[in-house]
Motif scaffolding. Sequence first.
Motif, PDB file in Angstrom:
ATOM      1  N   VAL A  87       0.824  -1.155  -0.080  1.00  0.00           N
ATOM      2  CA  VAL A  87       0.071  -0.062  -0.137  1.00  0.00           C
ATOM      3  C   VAL A  87       0.705   1.148   0.006  1.00  0.00           C
ATOM      4  O   VAL A  87       1.641   1.516   0.915  1.00  0.00           O
ATOM      5  CB  VAL A  87      -0.965   0.073   1.301  1.00  0.00           C
ATOM      6  N   LEU A  88       0.714   1.901  -1.225  1.00  0.00           N
ATOM      7  CA  LEU A  88       1.495   3.165  -1.200  1.00  0.00           C
ATOM      8  C   LEU A  88       1.480   4.243  -0.194  1.00  0.00           C
ATOM      9  O   LEU A  88       2.287   4.944   0.286  1.00  0.00           O
ATOM     10  CB  LEU A  88       1.442   3.899  -2.396  1.00  0.00           C
ATOM     11  N   ALA A  89       0.121   4.204   0.459  1.00  0.00           N
ATOM     12  CA  ALA A  89       0.001   5.313   1.661  1.00  0.00           C
ATOM     13  C   ALA A  89       0.723   5.123   2.756  1.00  0.00           C
ATOM     14  O   ALA A  89       0.657   5.726   3.655  1.00  0.00           O
ATOM     15  CB  ALA A  89      -1.374   5.069   2.163  1.00  0.00           C
ATOM     16  N   TYR A  99       3.835  10.156   1.263  1.00  0.00           N
ATOM     17  CA  TYR A  99       2.334  10.351   1.083  1.00  0.00           C
ATOM     18  C   TYR A  99       1.809  10.436   2.160  1.00  0.00           C
ATOM     19  O   TYR A  99       0.388  10.029   2.290  1.00  0.00           O
ATOM     20  CB  TYR A  99       1.891   9.032   0.221  1.00  0.00           C
ATOM     21  N   ALA A 100       2.389  10.794   3.357  1.00  0.00           N
ATOM     22  CA  ALA A 100       1.643  10.944   4.627  1.00  0.00           C
ATOM     23  C   ALA A 100       0.825  12.350   4.537  1.00  0.00           C
ATOM     24  O   ALA A 100       1.231  13.224   4.221  1.00  0.00           O
ATOM     25  CB  ALA A 100       2.819  11.021   5.829  1.00  0.00           C
ATOM     26  N   GLY A 101      -0.590  12.040   4.916  1.00  0.00           N
ATOM     27  CA  GLY A 101      -1.276  13.174   5.238  1.00  0.00           C
ATOM     28  C   GLY A 101      -1.270  13.636   6.569  1.00  0.00           C
ATOM     29  O   GLY A 101      -0.541  12.894   7.514  1.00  0.00           O
ATOM     30  N   LEU A 102      -1.923  14.498   7.154  1.00  0.00           N
ATOM     31  CA  LEU A 102      -2.268  14.771   8.491  1.00  0.00           C
ATOM     32  C   LEU A 102      -2.835  13.877   9.349  1.00  0.00           C
ATOM     33  O   LEU A 102      -2.443  13.585  10.409  1.00  0.00           O
ATOM     34  CB  LEU A 102      -3.064  16.240   8.398  1.00  0.00           C
ATOM     35  N   ASP A 103      -3.892  13.105   8.719  1.00  0.00           N
ATOM     36  CA  ASP A 103      -4.527  11.962   9.220  1.00  0.00           C
ATOM     37  C   ASP A 103      -4.051  10.858   8.368  1.00  0.00           C
ATOM     38  O   ASP A 103      -3.730  10.957   7.218  1.00  0.00           O
ATOM     39  CB  ASP A 103      -6.154  12.191   9.172  1.00  0.00           C
ATOM     40  N   PRO A 125      -4.921   7.350   6.892  1.00  0.00           N
ATOM     41  CA  PRO A 125      -6.145   6.476   6.262  1.00  0.00           C
ATOM     42  C   PRO A 125      -6.024   5.231   6.521  1.00  0.00           C
ATOM     43  O   PRO A 125      -6.891   4.343   6.557  1.00  0.00           O
ATOM     44  CB  PRO A 125      -6.247   7.050   4.993  1.00  0.00           C
ATOM     45  N   VAL A 126      -4.476   4.705   6.988  1.00  0.00           N
ATOM     46  CA  VAL A 126      -4.523   3.464   6.962  1.00  0.00           C
ATOM     47  C   VAL A 126      -3.749   3.225   8.278  1.00  0.00           C
ATOM     48  O   VAL A 126      -2.886   2.126   8.502  1.00  0.00           O
ATOM     49  CB  VAL A 126      -3.581   2.628   5.810  1.00  0.00           C
ATOM     50  N   PRO A 159     -10.321   1.140  -6.766  1.00  0.00           N
ATOM     51  CA  PRO A 159      -9.288   1.616  -7.907  1.00  0.00           C
ATOM     52  C   PRO A 159      -9.775   1.216  -9.246  1.00  0.00           C
ATOM     53  O   PRO A 159      -9.830   1.628 -10.170  1.00  0.00           O
ATOM     54  CB  PRO A 159      -8.209   1.290  -7.372  1.00  0.00           C
ATOM     55  N   PHE A 174     -10.558  -0.157   1.073  1.00  0.00           N
ATOM     56  CA  PHE A 174     -10.718   0.588  -0.161  1.00  0.00           C
ATOM     57  C   PHE A 174     -11.046  -0.285  -1.326  1.00  0.00           C
ATOM     58  O   PHE A 174     -10.805   0.275  -2.515  1.00  0.00           O
ATOM     59  CB  PHE A 174      -9.279   1.485  -0.263  1.00  0.00           C
ATOM     60  N   TYR A 193      -6.181  -6.624   1.496  1.00  0.00           N
ATOM     61  CA  TYR A 193      -4.998  -6.309   2.443  1.00  0.00           C
ATOM     62  C   TYR A 193      -4.944  -7.954   3.306  1.00  0.00           C
ATOM     63  O   TYR A 193      -5.857  -8.248   3.814  1.00  0.00           O
ATOM     64  CB  TYR A 193      -4.835  -5.326   3.254  1.00  0.00           C
TER      65      TYR A 193
END
Lengths: 287, 167
Positions: free
Chosen positions: B9-11, B16-20, B22-23, B90, B154, B158
């Motif tokens: 998972v590329l996240a 690719y880190a966001g503030l929250d 997702p995983v 996807p 998603f 996994y």
Amino acid sequence: MTLRLGRHTFPDEATLMMAIVNRTPDSFYDKGATWAEDKAFERVALVAAQGAEIVDIGGIKAAPGVEIGAAEEKARVVDFVARVRESFPELVISVDTWRAEVGRAACAAGADVLNDAWGGADPELVDAAAEAGAAIVCTHTGGVTPRTRPYRLEYDDVVAAAISDTVAYAERAIAAGVDPASVVIDPAHDFGKNTFHSLEVTRRLGEMVATGYPVLVSLSNKDFVGETLDVPVGQRLTGTLAATAVCALAGARIYRVHEVVETRQTVDMVSSIAGRRPPKRAIRGLQ
Amino acid sequence: MKVVLVPGVLALLPEYAGLDDPVAELRAACLAAVRWLGADPVVLADPQGERVARALLDAAGGFETVAAQPPQPPVLVVGNGSAKRSERAPGHLDERSHPFDDALGAALRAGRPEVDAALAAELWASVAGIVRMADLGGPAGLGEATVDYDDDPFGVQYWVMRWEWER
């Protein structure tokens, strides 16, 4: 640079919403909507819920009008600051005043920031900030008298003048004992400026950011937006947000606003485009 | 010998880190499994999976020093099931994805993964690492898996699984 606003500190990349709260019967945008203390308090609760980090409480409108003495200004502001301080300990409280006497009383009641829109007209305001450990906002007005409109003011280079005057004011504040981490500069759109001047300081805001002092911008619904788009007060939000985006890209840190939610979204979006803020939550294409 | 399977998972990558996150739950399971695995594993993965493996190993950090080198290095496999498990997935919904993943999941649990590579490609399943698991293990395969994560938040299947056996 880490920013210290009275009781509160903020990291380098943090952008802050400063919500305008008028304790005036006659300000141009809200026209007295929060003149009554309870209405002003409701406005504080609303903007706090909307995520504003700072409230900027003002007792005198910027434009010319009925003279308001220091005693009346204090009556409008000081007890209100104390009430907000008690109810919202997490909020930064700024007071929009040029008078040292008012600034001192406001800080004693719990203010964290003295926002001097009039470029140091009262030379003792810096002492009031220093004594209280408060922050100060140093604006550029071209040396005009408080509560006057610009009339045929011209500059060889308005941005150079804004930098020169605000940095000189900042240095004077630091010399008076204000913490260097508590000094903010503001080009002051519309103050001592025609619309061409305000557009130019917007376009060249990066030069102010390059001074190293955190930059505050006060763009919200102002005449330079109205004249540029030929729209009256009440129809200036889109133009305000466009100017906000340009300032955000240049690296402004504090945004003095009427509309907190819209401005926060604009600044966050631009900060993420600039690579200074990660997206809130990104999963598209990354599952 | 120890083997771990995590999804590619590329996240999970720091770039690719966001503030929250997702995983967050998946990440926690992956990091725990990688820590359990130990330092310097052999990685079986496609190129993107390699990056995920390196990122997880970097993030896990702090491995206990093993006194004696194990006779066989541990193995970190990066792979996952179909990315066509729902209309919002996807690859949109392909009805064959669920039986495919059910079969692959059961085979992984039993420690004897077998993959129809052509169908996997059609169903956007990342199995380059899983295919190479066939060379691991003994006559009984890898033995029964411990399943730490099994979900498709998603529309992508996994798994985080662990195997351990004595050689």
